[in-house]
Motif scaffolding. Structure first.
Motif, PDB file in Angstrom:
ATOM      1  N   ASN A  12     -52.199  11.217 -20.390  1.00  0.00           N
ATOM      2  CA  ASN A  12     -52.165  11.789 -21.694  1.00  0.00           C
ATOM      3  C   ASN A  12     -52.314  13.384 -21.940  1.00  0.00           C
ATOM      4  O   ASN A  12     -51.708  13.945 -22.618  1.00  0.00           O
ATOM      5  CB  ASN A  12     -53.592  11.197 -22.170  1.00  0.00           C
ATOM      6  CG  ASN A  12     -53.340   9.689 -22.669  1.00  0.00           C
ATOM      7  OD1 ASN A  12     -52.203   9.228 -22.872  1.00  0.00           O
ATOM      8  ND2 ASN A  12     -54.348   8.721 -22.726  1.00  0.00           N
ATOM      9  N   ASP A  13     -53.042  13.923 -20.781  1.00  0.00           N
ATOM     10  CA  ASP A  13     -53.065  15.527 -20.663  1.00  0.00           C
ATOM     11  C   ASP A  13     -51.805  15.966 -20.950  1.00  0.00           C
ATOM     12  O   ASP A  13     -51.451  16.835 -21.458  1.00  0.00           O
ATOM     13  CB  ASP A  13     -53.832  15.886 -19.620  1.00  0.00           C
ATOM     14  CG  ASP A  13     -55.595  15.456 -19.893  1.00  0.00           C
ATOM     15  OD1 ASP A  13     -55.994  15.209 -20.877  1.00  0.00           O
ATOM     16  OD2 ASP A  13     -56.236  15.345 -18.702  1.00  0.00           O
ATOM     17  N   ILE A  14     -50.966  15.321 -19.887  1.00  0.00           N
ATOM     18  CA  ILE A  14     -49.601  15.980 -19.655  1.00  0.00           C
ATOM     19  C   ILE A  14     -48.990  15.688 -20.918  1.00  0.00           C
ATOM     20  O   ILE A  14     -48.122  16.554 -21.206  1.00  0.00           O
ATOM     21  CB  ILE A  14     -48.806  15.242 -18.557  1.00  0.00           C
ATOM     22  CG1 ILE A  14     -49.450  15.412 -17.241  1.00  0.00           C
ATOM     23  CG2 ILE A  14     -47.437  15.475 -18.251  1.00  0.00           C
ATOM     24  CD1 ILE A  14     -49.005  14.594 -15.946  1.00  0.00           C
ATOM     25  N   TYR A  15     -48.904  14.518 -21.699  1.00  0.00           N
ATOM     26  CA  TYR A  15     -48.182  14.181 -22.821  1.00  0.00           C
ATOM     27  C   TYR A  15     -48.643  15.257 -23.734  1.00  0.00           C
ATOM     28  O   TYR A  15     -47.780  15.974 -24.703  1.00  0.00           O
ATOM     29  CB  TYR A  15     -48.670  12.799 -23.047  1.00  0.00           C
ATOM     30  CG  TYR A  15     -48.124  12.544 -24.681  1.00  0.00           C
ATOM     31  CD1 TYR A  15     -46.635  12.143 -24.872  1.00  0.00           C
ATOM     32  CD2 TYR A  15     -48.782  12.506 -25.729  1.00  0.00           C
ATOM     33  CE1 TYR A  15     -46.111  11.833 -25.987  1.00  0.00           C
ATOM     34  CE2 TYR A  15     -48.252  12.515 -26.953  1.00  0.00           C
ATOM     35  CZ  TYR A  15     -46.980  11.768 -27.199  1.00  0.00           C
ATOM     36  OH  TYR A  15     -46.267  11.620 -28.224  1.00  0.00           O
ATOM     37  N   SER A  22     -44.214  26.888 -20.328  1.00  0.00           N
ATOM     38  CA  SER A  22     -45.588  26.877 -21.006  1.00  0.00           C
ATOM     39  C   SER A  22     -46.434  25.735 -21.080  1.00  0.00           C
ATOM     40  O   SER A  22     -47.484  25.279 -21.057  1.00  0.00           O
ATOM     41  CB  SER A  22     -45.395  27.140 -22.711  1.00  0.00           C
ATOM     42  OG  SER A  22     -44.718  28.233 -22.930  1.00  0.00           O
ATOM     43  N   GLN A  23     -45.662  24.546 -20.867  1.00  0.00           N
ATOM     44  CA  GLN A  23     -46.279  23.292 -20.535  1.00  0.00           C
ATOM     45  C   GLN A  23     -47.203  23.326 -19.116  1.00  0.00           C
ATOM     46  O   GLN A  23     -48.257  22.607 -19.257  1.00  0.00           O
ATOM     47  CB  GLN A  23     -45.292  22.161 -20.605  1.00  0.00           C
ATOM     48  CG  GLN A  23     -44.548  21.695 -21.678  1.00  0.00           C
ATOM     49  CD  GLN A  23     -43.201  20.747 -21.430  1.00  0.00           C
ATOM     50  OE1 GLN A  23     -42.957  20.178 -20.516  1.00  0.00           O
ATOM     51  NE2 GLN A  23     -42.236  20.745 -22.604  1.00  0.00           N
ATOM     52  N   ILE A  24     -46.581  23.723 -18.238  1.00  0.00           N
ATOM     53  CA  ILE A  24     -47.097  23.894 -16.942  1.00  0.00           C
ATOM     54  C   ILE A  24     -48.164  24.732 -16.975  1.00  0.00           C
ATOM     55  O   ILE A  24     -49.302  24.379 -16.651  1.00  0.00           O
ATOM     56  CB  ILE A  24     -46.077  24.358 -15.909  1.00  0.00           C
ATOM     57  CG1 ILE A  24     -44.785  23.567 -15.777  1.00  0.00           C
ATOM     58  CG2 ILE A  24     -46.769  24.810 -14.546  1.00  0.00           C
ATOM     59  CD1 ILE A  24     -43.841  23.913 -14.769  1.00  0.00           C
ATOM     60  N   VAL A  25     -48.287  26.126 -17.531  1.00  0.00           N
ATOM     61  CA  VAL A  25     -49.250  26.813 -17.693  1.00  0.00           C
ATOM     62  C   VAL A  25     -50.485  26.414 -18.654  1.00  0.00           C
ATOM     63  O   VAL A  25     -51.618  26.159 -17.983  1.00  0.00           O
ATOM     64  CB  VAL A  25     -48.772  28.047 -18.640  1.00  0.00           C
ATOM     65  CG1 VAL A  25     -50.130  28.957 -18.800  1.00  0.00           C
ATOM     66  CG2 VAL A  25     -47.895  29.061 -17.761  1.00  0.00           C
ATOM     67  N   SER A  26     -50.152  25.665 -19.812  1.00  0.00           N
ATOM     68  CA  SER A  26     -51.233  24.896 -20.438  1.00  0.00           C
ATOM     69  C   SER A  26     -51.793  23.821 -19.662  1.00  0.00           C
ATOM     70  O   SER A  26     -53.013  23.475 -19.730  1.00  0.00           O
ATOM     71  CB  SER A  26     -50.659  24.186 -21.772  1.00  0.00           C
ATOM     72  OG  SER A  26     -49.848  23.400 -21.422  1.00  0.00           O
ATOM     73  N   ALA A  27     -51.244  23.166 -18.824  1.00  0.00           N
ATOM     74  CA  ALA A  27     -51.741  22.045 -17.974  1.00  0.00           C
ATOM     75  C   ALA A  27     -52.669  22.601 -16.988  1.00  0.00           C
ATOM     76  O   ALA A  27     -53.794  22.040 -16.758  1.00  0.00           O
ATOM     77  CB  ALA A  27     -50.800  21.237 -17.207  1.00  0.00           C
ATOM     78  N   PHE A  28     -52.211  23.648 -16.140  1.00  0.00           N
ATOM     79  CA  PHE A  28     -53.043  24.093 -15.428  1.00  0.00           C
ATOM     80  C   PHE A  28     -54.506  25.054 -15.830  1.00  0.00           C
ATOM     81  O   PHE A  28     -55.478  24.917 -15.345  1.00  0.00           O
ATOM     82  CB  PHE A  28     -52.594  25.320 -14.393  1.00  0.00           C
ATOM     83  CG  PHE A  28     -51.712  24.611 -13.193  1.00  0.00           C
ATOM     84  CD1 PHE A  28     -52.300  23.974 -12.196  1.00  0.00           C
ATOM     85  CD2 PHE A  28     -50.245  24.466 -13.429  1.00  0.00           C
ATOM     86  CE1 PHE A  28     -51.562  23.203 -11.306  1.00  0.00           C
ATOM     87  CE2 PHE A  28     -49.617  23.735 -12.609  1.00  0.00           C
ATOM     88  CZ  PHE A  28     -50.053  23.276 -11.278  1.00  0.00           C
TER      89      PHE A  28
END
Length: 219
Positions: A163-166, A178-184
């Motif tokens: 869900n976090d990844i989504y 930006s998706q990767i940055v926000s996840a980390f």
């Protein structure tokens, strides 16, 4: 408090098991096997929680319950866990709220194994004092530029959820970096002082990321 839910979707269960348990976590379970078998781990909420979180299937539950003694039930559980994906070890730790002394022992052994691994497999260019600090925004941005689709399995192994990844994908629909940055960054915020460069390196290694990618974060 552990909350036992009524059901879990098949899709979520499949997603949990993309990838494999970190070799170091397998080593921890193996090295403490006899001590863990001496505990009545299967008599409380442990296996119910593991079932709720999709780590154990209905078939696993039946097989464990069919064992004659608690010792054999726990031994079978320890045989199953390493086959159940990168989140199995962390979920097992979460399930041990009735056994805090067991959780403490597992975490201590895990830290010991991690330190030995760092000595044996040290990455040149990373200062030792940096290992216990959280990665900076600049380091995360450098990392994001070098990662591909494997980033999802890596953040799952670090403790984020599907869900976090989504949410990261929805919030940054047209920019994968930006998706990767926000996840980390989410991982760093959620896990606080546990979100260290050391644990990040461990997650990257378990995802078979080349050491040069890790080194570039510090250049």
């Amino acid at each position: 408090m552990i909350r036992i839910a009524a059901s879990k979707s098949f899709t979520t269960t499949i997603l949990l098991h993309s990838g494999r348990m970190d070799a170091r976590d397998k080593q921890v379970l193996r090295s403490l096997r006899l001590e863990l078998c001496a505990e009545l781990l299967v008599e409380g909420l442990v296996i119910q929680y593991l079932y709720q979180e999709g780590i154990l299937t209905e078939s696993h539950m039946q097989e464990i319950r069919s064992q004659v003694t608690s010792h054999r039930k726990t031994m079978l559980l320890l045989d199953i866990l390493p086959t159940r994906g990168p989140k199995a070890f962390e979920t097992f730790l979460d399930s041990l709220q009735e056994f805090p002394w067991v959780r403490d022992k597992l975490e201590a052994k895990r830290n010991e194994v991690m330190l030995v691994a760092l000595d044996d497999d040290e990455i040149p260019g990373i200062p030792r004092d940096a290992l216990k600090s959280p990665p900076t925004d600049q380091q995360i941005n450098k990392l994001a530029r070098r990662l591909g689709p494997e980033w999802e399995c890596i953040v799952l192994s670090l403790g984020l959820t599907q869900n976090d990844i989504y949410r990261c994908k929805v919030n940054h629909s047209y920019n994968i970096q930006s998706q990767i940055v926000s996840a980390f960054i989410l991982w760093r915020q959620r896990f606080g002082n546990k979100a260290t460069v050391e644990s990040l390196c461990s997650g990257l290694k378990s995802g078979e990321v080349d050491s040069s990618v890790i080194q570039q974060m510090f250049q």
